[in-house]
Scaffold this active site. Sequence first.
Site: not given
Length: 228
Positions: A110, A15
């Site tokens: 989330d 990432k």
Amino acid sequence: FRAKEELTNRIVAIKALSQSVYPPGRTHYLLTELSAMAMSWGHPNIVSIHTVEPGSDEYIAYIVMEYVDGPSLRQLIGVKPLSPHWAINIALDICRGLITAHEHNIIHRDIKPQNILLTSGHTAKISDFGVARILEETSEYAGTITGTRKYMAPEQYEGNYDYRADVYATGLILHEMLTGKFPFRGESHDEIQMKKRSAEIELIDELPNDLRELLQKALHRDMKSRYQ
């Protein structure tokens, strides 16, 4: 990025965190994500972090993490509803990961199909702790409105919520897996928000009674009436 470690020949995911996404005022999200993933490292239902490398050029850092070789849950349920057996097993995997996160005082905030990744063996893993909240032991509630509006619990819009917001989001996902439909539909986010508060759950008649009762409890507008 999908990459291969040269020394171990292991496939990993990287990432790359852009400077533009994490300006000085937002670096706490990066630190929170790293802390949350480190606390839950090695759990089979949470994507594991291997290492963090310093950034270069336009990137602030590179997180080297476990590569999950299957689709996201969003890709999976975008095709057709899942069988009850498969849907329940995925929901159980999500719950197992959340148990560990919550034991470390981490609220994910989330949980949504895009953040649930599946291995080729159909094990579900929670990813993306970028907006997670790590609670101090003396703090009962999170105090910010953060997350994806569609998957927020009713109380989350007000910024007054705790771990049960993750339980609610898991209920939303389970409904989508079983029916292929979101349980609260509307023309706008505000209309969906009103339906959540009035508990107008759009359950289909074909669902067995036990699953219908489970979803009604998980998606209760009052967090005290949900699974705790």
